[in-house]
Design a protein around this motif. Structure first.
Motif, short mmCIF file in Angstrom:
data_model
loop_
_atom_site.label_atom_id
_atom_site.label_comp_id
_atom_site.label_asym_id
_atom_site.label_seq_id
_atom_site.Cartn_x
_atom_site.Cartn_y
_atom_site.Cartn_z
N ALA A 119 0.80 -1.20 0.02
CA ALA A 119 0.10 0.01 0.00
C ALA A 119 0.98 1.44 0.20
O ALA A 119 0.74 2.30 -0.68
N ALA A 120 1.87 1.14 0.68
CA ALA A 120 2.89 2.40 0.91
C ALA A 120 3.60 2.50 -0.50
O ALA A 120 3.58 3.81 -1.05
N ALA A 121 3.87 1.60 -1.10
CA ALA A 121 4.43 1.77 -2.35
C ALA A 121 3.63 2.03 -3.41
O ALA A 121 4.15 2.93 -4.51
N ALA A 122 2.47 1.91 -3.55
CA ALA A 122 1.61 1.99 -4.48
C ALA A 122 0.90 3.26 -4.29
O ALA A 122 -0.02 3.90 -5.27
N GLY A 123 0.87 3.77 -3.15
CA GLY A 123 -0.09 4.91 -2.60
C GLY A 123 -1.32 4.83 -2.28
O GLY A 123 -2.14 5.85 -2.90
N VAL A 124 -1.73 3.61 -1.88
CA VAL A 124 -3.08 3.52 -1.86
C VAL A 124 -3.37 2.99 -0.45
O VAL A 124 -2.53 2.66 0.22
N ALA A 125 -4.77 2.63 -0.01
CA ALA A 125 -5.11 2.10 1.29
C ALA A 125 -4.79 0.72 1.29
O ALA A 125 -4.88 0.03 0.30
N VAL A 126 -4.57 0.21 2.29
CA VAL A 126 -4.60 -1.44 2.68
C VAL A 126 -5.54 -2.09 2.02
O VAL A 126 -5.48 -3.16 1.17
N SER A 127 -6.86 -1.58 2.30
CA SER A 127 -7.84 -2.38 1.89
C SER A 127 -8.12 -2.25 0.51
O SER A 127 -8.67 -3.36 -0.44
N THR A 128 -7.64 -1.52 -0.20
CA THR A 128 -7.48 -1.57 -1.74
C THR A 128 -6.52 -2.29 -2.27
O THR A 128 -6.73 -3.42 -3.35
N VAL A 129 -5.43 -2.64 -1.71
CA VAL A 129 -4.36 -3.62 -1.84
C VAL A 129 -5.07 -5.03 -1.72
O VAL A 129 -4.96 -5.85 -2.81
N SER A 130 -5.93 -5.28 -0.73
CA SER A 130 -6.43 -6.57 -0.50
C SER A 130 -7.55 -6.76 -1.69
O SER A 130 -7.64 -7.98 -1.99
#
Length: 345
Positions: free
Chosen positions: A11-22
């Motif tokens: 999430a940090a590397a992509a600049g998105v929320a953890v929920s979005t990664v999930s």
């Protein structure tokens, strides 16, 4: 020991929320293509994809191009095999949140058009169905887009492929005919693609294995795989051989041919299996409804799509790593029904 990357790192590397990664990794919500691409790239660079791949727990595909020859389109009851395979593929893709973009291949379609269409559609993979022309396979392989050939044969191993074990399945069926006392067998086939020729190979393998002379392994060519052409070829052969020339069984390289052959046999006043046993190949649902029900080699058609999607995911998750093409042959089984019987002594 270095810490294994997790969802927070991605999430940090992509600049998105953890929920979005999930959601991206598990295919549980609709995410824009741009965001999804960022997340997948971050997960790949951090080594997360390789770790999850081993556990087979990631939805790494969102869109696949399905290239199908116009002649193989499941438009009528003659194309029951195509209809069954493609319907199951569509169902499997929907369950995994993968969108299928169809692309018809005509007789004049350039071999480079499939890869171009995949890029234009933003597809992460290509499924090529029923078309194993070497120039086309080579063009798709050179595109670098993960691709799988379904129901075709790629002797040069340009692409991953999923196909029934045609040769060994045919050999299995003919072995059973021989075990039931049949010695002189007619193989009804047509001059089709390499997959069909492997069924002829299996027929000859079984006859040679049993020590039967070449004249007992008769081959009858129909104009095509349709029931009408199967009927025409069988009717012509019966007219030329009213005494059946010692033949007691007909092994057909497709159920469609078997349907036509059965019609011609009964029109001649002969009985099935009394005068001739008949065995088909494919295992389409109509076989069970015929009179008598058709014995056939059952092909696991509903498993093709799932296997093909899995191969594309494995290749796409591997990134730039060199990976030899995989050929996956699915096992078939013989369904013995009333059209097959022991030879009457």
């Amino acid at each position: 020991m270095p810490k294994k990357p997790g969802l927070k790192d991605i999430a940090a590397a992509a600049g998105v929320a953890v929920s979005t990664v999930s959601h991206v990794l598990n295919g549980t919500a609709s995410i824009s293509e741009e965001v999804r691409a960022r997340v997948m790239e971050a997960a790949r660079e951090l080594g997360y994809l390789a770790r999850r791949q081993a556990r087979a727990s990631i939805a790494s595909l969102s869109k696949v191009l399905l290239a199908v020859p116009e002649s193989a389109m499941p438009s009528n009851d003659v194309n029951l095999v195509s209809w069954t395979i493609l319907s199951a593929l569509t169902r499997d893709a929907e369950e995994r949140g993968i969108r299928i973009t169809p692309f018809p291949i005509g007789p004049d379609t350039p071999v480079t058009a499939v890869a171009e269409a995949a890029r234009k559609a933003g597809a992460e993979g290509i499924i090529l169905f029923n078309d194993d022309r070497e120039p086309l396979l080579k063009a798709i392989a050179e595109s670098g887009i993960p691709a799988v050939l379904i129901n075709g044969e790629d002797p040069y191993m340009h692409l991953d492929s999923v196909t029934p074990g045609n040769r060994f399945a045919a050999q299995m069926a003919v072995r059973q005919l021989l075990a039931l006392g049949h010695r002189r067998i007619l193989h009804l086939t047509w001059n089709g693609r390499k997959t069909v020729r492997r069924r002829l190979d299996g027929f000859r393998d079984a006859m040679a294995e049993a020590g039967r002379p070449d004249e007992d392994a008769l081959v009858l060519m129909a104009a095509s795989f349709t029931p009408d052409d199967g009927e025409a070829a069988m009717a012509a052969w019966l007219a030329q051989h009213p005494d059946l020339a010692g033949v007691t069984a007909v092994f057909c390289s497709a159920d469609n041919l078997a349907f036509g052959a059965m019609k011609a046999i009964k029109a001649r006043g002969l009985t099935i299996p009394g005068d001739l046993s008949v065995v088909g190949f494919d295992g389409v649902a109509l076989g069970e409804l015929h009179d008598p029900p058709l014995a056939t080699v059952s092909v696991p058609m509903e498993q093709f799509g799932r296997a093909a999607l899995g191969l594309i995911e494995q290749r796409s998750l591997g990134g730039d790593r060199v990976r030899a093409a995989h050929r996956l042959e699915l096992g078939c089984n013989l369904i013995e029904r009333a059209s097959l019987a022991r030879v009457r002594r």
